[in-house]
Scaffold this motif. Sequence first.
Motif, PDB file in Angstrom:
ATOM      1  N   THR A 466       0.567  -1.041  -0.312  1.00  0.00           N
ATOM      2  CA  THR A 466      -0.057   0.376  -0.069  1.00  0.00           C
ATOM      3  C   THR A 466       0.678   1.415  -0.028  1.00  0.00           C
ATOM      4  OG1 THR A 466      -0.201  -0.218   2.153  1.00  0.00           O
ATOM      5  CG2 THR A 466      -1.745  -1.187   1.495  1.00  0.00           C
ATOM      6  N   VAL A 687     -13.838  -0.098  -1.599  1.00  0.00           N
ATOM      7  CA  VAL A 687     -13.428   1.140  -0.202  1.00  0.00           C
ATOM      8  C   VAL A 687     -12.313   1.750  -1.135  1.00  0.00           C
ATOM      9  CG1 VAL A 687     -11.434   1.315   1.760  1.00  0.00           C
ATOM     10  CG2 VAL A 687     -13.640  -0.148   2.099  1.00  0.00           C
ATOM     11  N   LEU A 688     -12.284   3.531  -0.747  1.00  0.00           N
ATOM     12  CA  LEU A 688     -11.576   4.295  -1.276  1.00  0.00           C
ATOM     13  C   LEU A 688     -11.185   5.338  -0.267  1.00  0.00           C
ATOM     14  CD1 LEU A 688     -13.281   5.694  -4.983  1.00  0.00           C
ATOM     15  CD2 LEU A 688     -11.218   3.966  -4.628  1.00  0.00           C
ATOM     16  N   ARG A 689      -9.514   5.386   0.026  1.00  0.00           N
ATOM     17  CA  ARG A 689      -9.162   5.935   1.077  1.00  0.00           C
ATOM     18  C   ARG A 689      -8.671   7.378   0.421  1.00  0.00           C
ATOM     19  NH1 ARG A 689      -5.899   7.386   5.295  1.00  0.00           N
ATOM     20  NH2 ARG A 689      -4.597   5.643   4.614  1.00  0.00           N
ATOM     21  N   PHE A 690      -8.303   8.955   0.847  1.00  0.00           N
ATOM     22  CA  PHE A 690      -7.401   9.847  -0.148  1.00  0.00           C
ATOM     23  C   PHE A 690      -6.355   9.778   1.630  1.00  0.00           C
ATOM     24  CE2 PHE A 690     -10.513   9.160  -3.229  1.00  0.00           C
ATOM     25  CZ  PHE A 690     -10.365   9.771  -4.467  1.00  0.00           C
ATOM     26  N   ASP A 691      -5.541  10.254   1.400  1.00  0.00           N
ATOM     27  CA  ASP A 691      -5.027  10.681   2.212  1.00  0.00           C
ATOM     28  C   ASP A 691      -3.790  11.489   1.711  1.00  0.00           C
ATOM     29  OD1 ASP A 691      -3.131  10.694   4.139  1.00  0.00           O
ATOM     30  OD2 ASP A 691      -1.944   9.129   3.458  1.00  0.00           O
ATOM     31  N   LEU A 701      -4.040   7.944  -3.094  1.00  0.00           N
ATOM     32  CA  LEU A 701      -5.605   7.084  -3.198  1.00  0.00           C
ATOM     33  C   LEU A 701      -5.815   5.434  -2.501  1.00  0.00           C
ATOM     34  CD1 LEU A 701      -8.086   6.629  -3.637  1.00  0.00           C
ATOM     35  CD2 LEU A 701      -7.444   6.102  -6.324  1.00  0.00           C
ATOM     36  N   GLU A 702      -5.747   4.827  -1.472  1.00  0.00           N
ATOM     37  CA  GLU A 702      -5.530   3.651  -1.204  1.00  0.00           C
ATOM     38  C   GLU A 702      -7.166   3.002  -1.095  1.00  0.00           C
ATOM     39  OE1 GLU A 702      -3.872   2.162   2.703  1.00  0.00           O
ATOM     40  OE2 GLU A 702      -3.702   4.762   2.859  1.00  0.00           O
ATOM     41  N   ASN A 760     -13.403  10.674  -6.912  1.00  0.00           N
ATOM     42  CA  ASN A 760     -13.939   9.562  -5.587  1.00  0.00           C
ATOM     43  C   ASN A 760     -15.326   9.507  -6.215  1.00  0.00           C
ATOM     44  OD1 ASN A 760     -14.212   8.074  -3.522  1.00  0.00           O
ATOM     45  ND2 ASN A 760     -15.803   8.937  -3.093  1.00  0.00           N
TER      46      ASN A 760
END
Length: 769
Positions: A466, A687-691, A701-702, A760
Amino acid sequence: MGPTVTKMRERTNVADKFVIEAWQNCVPAGQRDKSAVLAVGGYGRQELFPHSDIDLLILEEPNTFSAGELSEFLRTLWDAGYRASQSVHTVADCKRISPGNVEFSISLLDRRYLTGSAALSKACDDACRKPPSDLALELARMTERRHERFHNTIQHLEPDIKETCGGLRDLNVVRWFAKLASEQPPDLTNESEVLFAIRWALHEHAGRDQNSLRFAEQDALSTQPEAWMRNYFRQARRIFAACRAMKDRLLDRRPGLVGSFFESRSKLSNEEFTVSREQILLRHPAAFQVDPDAKRRLFAFQARHGLKLARDMQRRIEPGAQWSWTQWKTILELPHAATALRAMAESGFLSSQLPEWEHADCLVVRDFYHRYTVDEHTLIALENLEALSFEQVQFGALWSNCETKPLLRFSLLLHDIAKGMGGDHDARAVQMAAEIGERISIPDGELQIIQRLIGEHFFLSTLITTRDLDDPDVTEQAAHRMETKEYLGMLTLMTIADSSAVFPGAMTTWRRSQLWHAHTAIERALTKELEDDRIKDTHSGELADFVKGFPTRYWFRTNDQDRFRHLNLCAAASQIGVALDLVARQEDWQLTVVTKDRPRLLADLAGTLASAGMNILKAEAFGNTRGEVLDLFVFSDPLRSLELNPPLVEELKESIRRVVLGKESAERLMKQRPKTTIRYRMQIDTVLRFDNETSKVATLLELQAQDRPGLLYDLARTISRQECEIDTVLLHTEGQRAVDVFYLRSGGQKLTAAQVDVLNASLREAIGG
C-alpha cells in the motif's frame, strides 16, 4: 455399526441383487459358466454412497468375451442409474503387479464374489492369497506422493474428503496395510463414521459424486459449519496419524544409502532416548512417566535433532505442569524447535502448557485467502522460519544473525491465538500474550517485544502493498516506528514466515523482493542514509541529464547496468518516438517503456497489457525534467501465452509501440478482448481512501475492490480524465481482491478537497462498470 454404514450396506445389497439379475439376463449361460463377477473397490467393501461408481471385476477364462459382448449388461446397469467401472481379467492377470496395474492389484484386496463361476472366484482367491511381496511398498510410495500433493496436512479449509490427508483414501490405506501385513487394523470406527456421514450428505446435496467440501457445502450441511469442520479435522487427524505411521514403517525399511543414513542417525541415542529409523523411543518408559521434567527433555532432544516421535511415544505423553519461561527457552532456542512444537500440538501436550492453544486447535476461520486452519497456519509459519536456515543471503542471513530466536518463535506461536474470538483479534492476542507472560514469568522487556511483534505482524505486509517503498517520507515514518535495526529484522522475519504460511506460493518472488526492499529501505532510514526527494544536478554527462528530476527511489532501486540500459532506450526513443524492453523473469515479465510523457499514457499501456490477457502486478512511472518518462510494469501471464507461443512476444511489443505513438487505440484493443465469465467466491466491498498527509508532494489514493480484467486500465483512464497525474501506482492482489495505491497530483500539487470528491465519485462508477 454406525447409521451411515448401515445405509451403505443397504444400498450395496440392492445393487448386488440388480447386478446379479442383470448378469443372468444379459450374459449367455455358456459364458456365465466360464466367468465370474466380483465387486472390488468401495463396492467390494460394501461402502456404496448415493452416487458412487460400482467397481466390477469380470473374471474370465481366456478368450471368453470378445469386444462389445458385455455392452448389453453394462447398458442395463447404466439405464438403472448404476455407473459401472469394469475391467475384464484372467486369474493369471491377478497374480501380476507392474507399474501399470498397481491400483488394480490393490483393488483386489477388497474383492467380493457376486455371481458366476464360484470355482473361478476361488481360483482368484488362491492366486491372491499371498499378494506380491512389493505391493505394500508400492502402496506406501503412492500414498507418499498423494500426501505430498496435499502438502502433508489434513487442515485445508475446503478439503477433498476422499483424497486429502486424513480422508477416506487414507482410511482405506490403513486397512490395506493391515491386510498385507496380516494384522488387525487400528480401531477407527468413530472416525470413519464421521467421514462416511459427510460424504453421504455431500452426494445427496450435490446430486452427484461430490467429494470437495467447499464453503458452500459446509453451509448447506451444517447450521454451525465452523464447529462441524473442527470435528471433521479432529477425526481426520487420527486417521492421518494411523496411515502415516504404517506408511513410514514401510518406507523406513528401504535399503542402501537411505538405510545407512538412518543407521548413522541412531548414534544420536543417549542414556534416556533411543533413535531408531529416524524415530525417538524411550529407554526407560516407567521412569519417563514419573519424572516431571522428562517431557521437556524429550522435546528438547527432538528440537535439537529434528527427529520424529515413535507412535508409541506419542501415546505416552500426558499433560504436565506448566513450564516457566526459562524452560520454554530451552526448546525455542534450538534449531528444530518447530518440529518439537508440532509434536507437542499433535500429542495434545501444547494445550496443557498453553490452554489458550485449545481454542486455535483445528479452528476454522473463513476467508478467501488462507488455506489452512489457524493452528496449522501457525505451525507452518514456524517451519517456514527455520527453512530460512538453508538460504545464505538476505532473509537467511537475517535469520542466522538473529539473537532473539526464542522471542520470535513464541510471538509466531501466539500471533493468531485470538482468531475467531470476535473483534480485533490482534489486540486480543496482545492481551492474551500479557496474561501468558505473567503466568510463565517472561521478563517485562522480552514480553514487550513479544507483544509488539504480535500487534504489528501485519505492518510490513501492509506497507509493501500500500505504500511506495522508495518514498523517503514512507521509509522515515516506518523507521520511526521500528526504532531499532534488531526489531526491524525480527518483524521482517515474522512477516515472511507468516505470509508464506497462508497458502503454498503465497510469498511470490515479487512479494519476497518487495519485503526485502522494504527492509533495506527502512534500515537505511534508521542509519540516516536517505538522500533528497528528487535527483538534482549533482552529476555530469548523458546519464545525469536523463535521470535529473527522477525520484531518488529510482537511484536506490537500480544499478549501473539498469541505468545505462534505460539511457540506451532513451536514445532510441529520441529517434523513433518510443523504445521498450520486454524481459521474461522467473515467475513474471518486466516491461520497460521510454517515451515522451503525455496524458493517459499509463492507462493506455495498462489497457494494452490487459487486452493481451496479462495480469499487472506493479506499475511505476519516472518523469525527468526533459519531459521524458520511464514506465515500468511487472506482470504475470496466467495462461503462459508468451512462453508457449514466442511470436506473441513481438506482437505484444508492436501493439505497445503503436498505442504509445497513437497509431492504435487501447480502448479498441480492450473491446476486442474475448469476454470472460468470472465466478466470485466472495463479494468484495469497494473502499476508497484519500490521504494528503503521508507524502509531502502527492495525494495517496488507497483502493480496495473486486479484481477483474482491465481494472487498472479503467482506473488509470478515469484518473487521467479528471486531469490528475499518476506519479506511482502500487498493485497487489489478494485472492479476488485488488489492493491498489496511487500517488496523485494535479498541476504538480496535491489534490484539493473538491477534486477528491469528484474523483471519488468517478472512480466508484468506473469500478462498478
